[in-house]
Design a protein around this motif. Structure first.
Motif, PDB file in Angstrom:
ATOM      1  N   LYS A   1       0.817  -1.219   0.000  1.00 48.92           N
ATOM      2  CA  LYS A   1       0.000   0.000   0.000  1.00 48.92           C
ATOM      3  C   LYS A   1       0.849   1.266   0.000  1.00 48.92           C
ATOM      4  O   LYS A   1       0.427   2.293  -0.519  1.00 48.92           O
ATOM      5  N   GLU A   2       2.064   1.194   0.543  1.00 48.24           N
ATOM      6  CA  GLU A   2       2.954   2.360   0.532  1.00 48.24           C
ATOM      7  C   GLU A   2       3.261   2.822  -0.885  1.00 48.24           C
ATOM      8  O   GLU A   2       3.627   3.978  -1.097  1.00 48.24           O
TER       9      GLU A   2
ATOM     10  N   TYR B   1       1.024   2.554  -3.426  1.00 49.79           N
ATOM     11  CA  TYR B   1      -0.221   2.904  -4.126  1.00 49.79           C
ATOM     12  C   TYR B   1      -0.205   4.404  -4.429  1.00 49.79           C
ATOM     13  O   TYR B   1       0.461   5.195  -3.757  1.00 49.79           O
ATOM     14  N   SER B   2      -0.977   4.796  -5.392  1.00 52.05           N
ATOM     15  CA  SER B   2      -1.142   6.208  -5.720  1.00 52.05           C
ATOM     16  C   SER B   2      -1.904   6.904  -4.597  1.00 52.05           C
ATOM     17  O   SER B   2      -2.935   6.417  -4.145  1.00 52.05           O
ATOM     18  N   GLU B   3      -1.385   8.032  -4.156  1.00 55.38           N
ATOM     19  CA  GLU B   3      -2.096   8.824  -3.138  1.00 55.38           C
ATOM     20  C   GLU B   3      -3.407   9.358  -3.700  1.00 55.38           C
ATOM     21  O   GLU B   3      -4.395   9.461  -2.999  1.00 55.38           O
TER      22      GLU B   3
ATOM     23  N   SER C   1      -5.457   8.023  -6.023  1.00 54.91           N
ATOM     24  CA  SER C   1      -6.538   7.051  -6.201  1.00 54.91           C
ATOM     25  C   SER C   1      -6.681   6.073  -5.043  1.00 54.91           C
ATOM     26  O   SER C   1      -7.727   5.445  -4.893  1.00 54.91           O
ATOM     27  N   GLY C   2      -5.625   5.917  -4.251  1.00 55.92           N
ATOM     28  CA  GLY C   2      -5.663   4.929  -3.170  1.00 55.92           C
ATOM     29  C   GLY C   2      -5.516   3.505  -3.693  1.00 55.92           C
ATOM     30  O   GLY C   2      -5.709   2.541  -2.954  1.00 55.92           O
ATOM     31  N   LYS C   3      -5.145   3.368  -4.973  1.00 54.85           N
ATOM     32  CA  LYS C   3      -4.987   2.055  -5.602  1.00 54.85           C
ATOM     33  C   LYS C   3      -3.603   1.976  -6.257  1.00 54.85           C
ATOM     34  O   LYS C   3      -2.946   3.005  -6.437  1.00 54.85           O
TER      35      LYS C   3
ATOM     36  N   LYS D   1       8.075   7.895  -4.725  1.00 58.08           N
ATOM     37  CA  LYS D   1       7.297   8.895  -3.994  1.00 58.08           C
ATOM     38  C   LYS D   1       8.248   9.725  -3.153  1.00 58.08           C
ATOM     39  O   LYS D   1       9.187   9.197  -2.563  1.00 58.08           O
TER      40      LYS D   1
END
Length: 143
Positions: free
Chosen positions: A25-26, A28-30, A32-34, A57
């Motif tokens: 999850k780290e 994942y896109s901030e 979209s959360g995916k 990131k």
């Protein structure tokens, strides 16, 4: 049976790198959360099997307010990453390589995590590879 190997235990089969895990999850896109789905440069689908890509990131922490913000994030396919590297001057490449060689033993680091079968991403990214400080100690960091 070959006499040279008679009486010897067979060597443990060592799993070849890379070891595939679910996308943490780290990374994942901030927005979209995916997980990132497309290359930020060429829009190639990143979620196809055998598609290699990089996610980066940059995070800025505000300890006084106990918050953090992602300054930038992107995902690029291996092809675009390679093209970007080729655009760098020889001098820039040499300076970056010297910086990393002087401060980080990437092979030793990979051997430590992979050799210990440590596929928990938190332990991989909790400490800065250069300064050895934990993320909690840093006001800014990149993963």
């Amino acid at each position: 049976m070959d006499e040279e190997f008679e009486g010897q235990e067979p060597e443990e089969e060592i799993e070849e790198f890379p070891h595939y895990i679910d996308i943490p999850k780290e990374f994942y896109s901030e927005a979209s959360g995916k997980p990132f789905e497309k290359c930020s440069v060429c829009a190639k689908n990143l979620l196809q099997p055998e598609t290699w890509y990089v996610v980066e990131k940059a995070v800025k922490r505000y300890p006084k307010y106990n918050v953090q913000d992602v300054v930038f994030e992107y995902a690029i396919c291996a092809g675009c990453h390679s093209e970007m590297e080729q655009r760098l001057s020889t001098e820039s490449k040499q300076k970056m390589q010297a910086f990393m060689k002087e401060r980080v033993d990437l092979e030793k680091r990979a051997d430590h995590f992979y050799g210990n079968r440590d596929f928990d991403i938190t332990s991989w990214i909790d400490k800065c590879a250069v300064s050895k400080n934990t993320r909690a100690e840093l006001k800014e960091y990149q993963i």
